[in-house]
Design a protein around this motif. Structure first.
Motif, PDB file in Angstrom:
ATOM      1  N   VAL A 149       0.841  -1.204   0.000  1.00 18.39           N
ATOM      2  CA  VAL A 149       0.000   0.000   0.000  1.00 18.39           C
ATOM      3  C   VAL A 149       0.875   1.253   0.000  1.00 18.39           C
ATOM      4  O   VAL A 149       0.598   2.221  -0.713  1.00 18.39           O
ATOM      5  CB  VAL A 149      -0.970  -0.011   1.200  1.00 18.39           C
ATOM      6  N   HIS A 150       1.962   1.223   0.749  1.00 18.01           N
ATOM      7  CA  HIS A 150       2.887   2.362   0.779  1.00 18.01           C
ATOM      8  C   HIS A 150       3.503   2.585  -0.609  1.00 18.01           C
ATOM      9  O   HIS A 150       3.596   3.723  -1.082  1.00 18.01           O
ATOM     10  CB  HIS A 150       3.971   2.124   1.830  1.00 18.01           C
ATOM     11  N   HIS A 151       3.918   1.507  -1.281  1.00 18.80           N
ATOM     12  CA  HIS A 151       4.475   1.630  -2.635  1.00 18.80           C
ATOM     13  C   HIS A 151       3.431   2.157  -3.615  1.00 18.80           C
ATOM     14  O   HIS A 151       3.742   2.962  -4.497  1.00 18.80           O
ATOM     15  CB  HIS A 151       4.997   0.277  -3.134  1.00 18.80           C
ATOM     16  N   LEU A 152       2.182   1.695  -3.468  1.00 15.85           N
ATOM     17  CA  LEU A 152       1.108   2.169  -4.342  1.00 15.85           C
ATOM     18  C   LEU A 152       0.855   3.658  -4.141  1.00 15.85           C
ATOM     19  O   LEU A 152       0.572   4.391  -5.095  1.00 15.85           O
ATOM     20  CB  LEU A 152      -0.176   1.373  -4.101  1.00 15.85           C
ATOM     21  N   GLU A 153       0.941   4.120  -2.887  1.00 15.27           N
ATOM     22  CA  GLU A 153       0.738   5.544  -2.603  1.00 15.27           C
ATOM     23  C   GLU A 153       1.801   6.404  -3.275  1.00 15.27           C
ATOM     24  O   GLU A 153       1.519   7.514  -3.730  1.00 15.27           O
ATOM     25  CB  GLU A 153       0.766   5.793  -1.094  1.00 15.27           C
ATOM     26  N   GLU A 154       3.024   5.906  -3.343  1.00 14.90           N
ATOM     27  CA  GLU A 154       4.120   6.682  -3.926  1.00 14.90           C
ATOM     28  C   GLU A 154       4.145   6.594  -5.448  1.00 14.90           C
ATOM     29  O   GLU A 154       4.815   7.390  -6.095  1.00 14.90           O
ATOM     30  CB  GLU A 154       5.460   6.196  -3.364  1.00 14.90           C
ATOM     31  N   SER A 155       3.424   5.644  -6.017  1.00 19.10           N
ATOM     32  CA  SER A 155       3.441   5.442  -7.459  1.00 19.10           C
ATOM     33  C   SER A 155       2.511   6.432  -8.158  1.00 19.10           C
ATOM     34  O   SER A 155       1.408   6.704  -7.684  1.00 19.10           O
ATOM     35  CB  SER A 155       2.999   4.014  -7.785  1.00 19.10           C
ATOM     36  N   PRO A 156       2.914   6.970  -9.321  1.00 19.76           N
ATOM     37  CA  PRO A 156       2.022   7.883 -10.048  1.00 19.76           C
ATOM     38  C   PRO A 156       0.878   7.149 -10.756  1.00 19.76           C
ATOM     39  O   PRO A 156      -0.089   7.781 -11.155  1.00 19.76           O
ATOM     40  CB  PRO A 156       2.952   8.561 -11.056  1.00 19.76           C
ATOM     41  N   GLN A 157       0.964   5.824 -10.901  1.00 21.13           N
ATOM     42  CA  GLN A 157      -0.078   5.080 -11.604  1.00 21.13           C
ATOM     43  C   GLN A 157      -1.249   4.707 -10.706  1.00 21.13           C
ATOM     44  O   GLN A 157      -2.311   4.338 -11.196  1.00 21.13           O
ATOM     45  CB  GLN A 157       0.489   3.775 -12.208  1.00 21.13           C
ATOM     46  N   PHE A 158      -1.089   4.762  -9.395  1.00 24.93           N
ATOM     47  CA  PHE A 158      -2.136   4.341  -8.475  1.00 24.93           C
ATOM     48  C   PHE A 158      -2.458   5.466  -7.504  1.00 24.93           C
ATOM     49  O   PHE A 158      -1.562   6.142  -7.008  1.00 24.93           O
ATOM     50  CB  PHE A 158      -1.705   3.091  -7.696  1.00 24.93           C
ATOM     51  N   GLU A 159      -3.744   5.658  -7.249  1.00 28.12           N
ATOM     52  CA  GLU A 159      -4.184   6.688  -6.307  1.00 28.12           C
ATOM     53  C   GLU A 159      -5.118   6.070  -5.277  1.00 28.12           C
ATOM     54  O   GLU A 159      -5.847   5.133  -5.571  1.00 28.12           O
ATOM     55  CB  GLU A 159      -4.934   7.802  -7.052  1.00 28.12           C
ATOM     56  N   ARG A 160      -5.110   6.610  -4.099  1.00 32.39           N
ATOM     57  CA  ARG A 160      -5.998   6.234  -2.992  1.00 32.39           C
ATOM     58  C   ARG A 160      -6.045   4.722  -2.735  1.00 32.39           C
ATOM     59  O   ARG A 160      -7.120   4.123  -2.700  1.00 32.39           O
ATOM     60  CB  ARG A 160      -7.411   6.764  -3.251  1.00 32.39           C
ATOM     61  N   PRO A 161      -4.882   4.077  -2.531  1.00 27.61           N
ATOM     62  CA  PRO A 161      -4.918   2.643  -2.231  1.00 27.61           C
ATOM     63  C   PRO A 161      -5.391   2.390  -0.803  1.00 27.61           C
ATOM     64  O   PRO A 161      -5.078   3.148   0.116  1.00 27.61           O
ATOM     65  CB  PRO A 161      -3.467   2.204  -2.414  1.00 27.61           C
ATOM     66  N   LEU A 162      -6.186   1.339  -0.643  1.00 24.79           N
ATOM     67  CA  LEU A 162      -6.718   0.979   0.675  1.00 24.79           C
ATOM     68  C   LEU A 162      -6.743  -0.536   0.823  1.00 24.79           C
ATOM     69  O   LEU A 162      -7.022  -1.253  -0.139  1.00 24.79           O
ATOM     70  CB  LEU A 162      -8.153   1.488   0.848  1.00 24.79           C
ATOM     71  N   ILE A 163      -6.501  -1.008   2.045  1.00 20.27           N
ATOM     72  CA  ILE A 163      -6.720  -2.421   2.343  1.00 20.27           C
ATOM     73  C   ILE A 163      -8.185  -2.548   2.744  1.00 20.27           C
ATOM     74  O   ILE A 163      -8.621  -1.979   3.736  1.00 20.27           O
ATOM     75  CB  ILE A 163      -5.794  -2.915   3.475  1.00 20.27           C
TER      76      ILE A 163
END
Length: 195
Positions: A149-163
């Motif tokens: 989730v932390h990596h997804l938050e820092e990625s420009p391709q993914f926004e608002r990741p949640l478990i």
């Protein structure tokens, strides 16, 4: 000519030394004050330009909002209902067609922490006319899912990741202790121009 100087009642004052010390201090303060005034004036001028730019941008946004409202009013008319439904269906198809499985798996491969793997992935259209991805990942610990989730938050391709959900998967898959459902908004990258 005779000068009568009584040093007891009129002590000698070296005014030249006084003016050299205090005059140079006053000159430094005057230069510093002028520099501050120049900084304030240039800052005020820059702020004035920024205010003008903000006003122009707000005016352009208001103009676009008016045009959008007019277009929505035109599409909301009963005689245009079929056209609106067709355009919404076509927009959804275009959005789904723009989804690239290869690009998503390439992006996820870069972001996936060790000892965590994808069990399933499902793209869905989100209410804000974007693409939402629902991932089911499994691994040995909860920390790995948090790292994803932390990596997804820092990625420009993914926004608002949640478990979304955490399930113990003891006995289901060897080596996997926990299974997680993660959702994120996927930003579709524009196609690369060929040179």
């Amino acid at each position: 000519m005779r000068l009568n100087i009584n040093l007891a009642s009129q002590p000698f004052v070296d005014s030249r030394r006084f003016w050299l010390q205090w005059g140079s201090g006053l000159a430094v303060l005057a230069i510093f004050s002028l520099a501050l005034l120049y900084t304030v004036a240039t800052g005020w001028r820059a702020a004035s330009r920024d205010r003008h730019t903000i006003a122009q941008t707000r005016e352009a946004i208001a103009r676009c909002d008016r045009e959008r409202a007019q277009a929505e009013a035109t599409l909301s008319k009963p005689e245009n209902r079929v056209m609106r439904e067709q355009s919404e269906m076509l927009n959804q198809l275009i959005l789904r067609k723009s989804f690239s499985w290869t690009r998503v798996f390439t992006d996820l491969e870069k972001l996936m922490p060790p000892q965590l793997h994808v069990v399933s992935i499902a793209p869905e259209t989100s209410p804000d006319s974007g693409l939402a991805i629902k991932l089911t990942v499994a691994g040995q610990s909860r920390e790995r899912a948090l790292e994803l989730v932390h990596h997804l938050e820092e990625s420009p391709q993914f926004e608002r990741p949640l478990i979304r959900e955490e399930v113990s998967s003891q006995g289901q898959t060897p080596g996997d202790a926990v299974q997680f459902q993660v959702s994120a908004h996927y930003v579709v990258a524009p196609p690369r121009s060929q040179r």
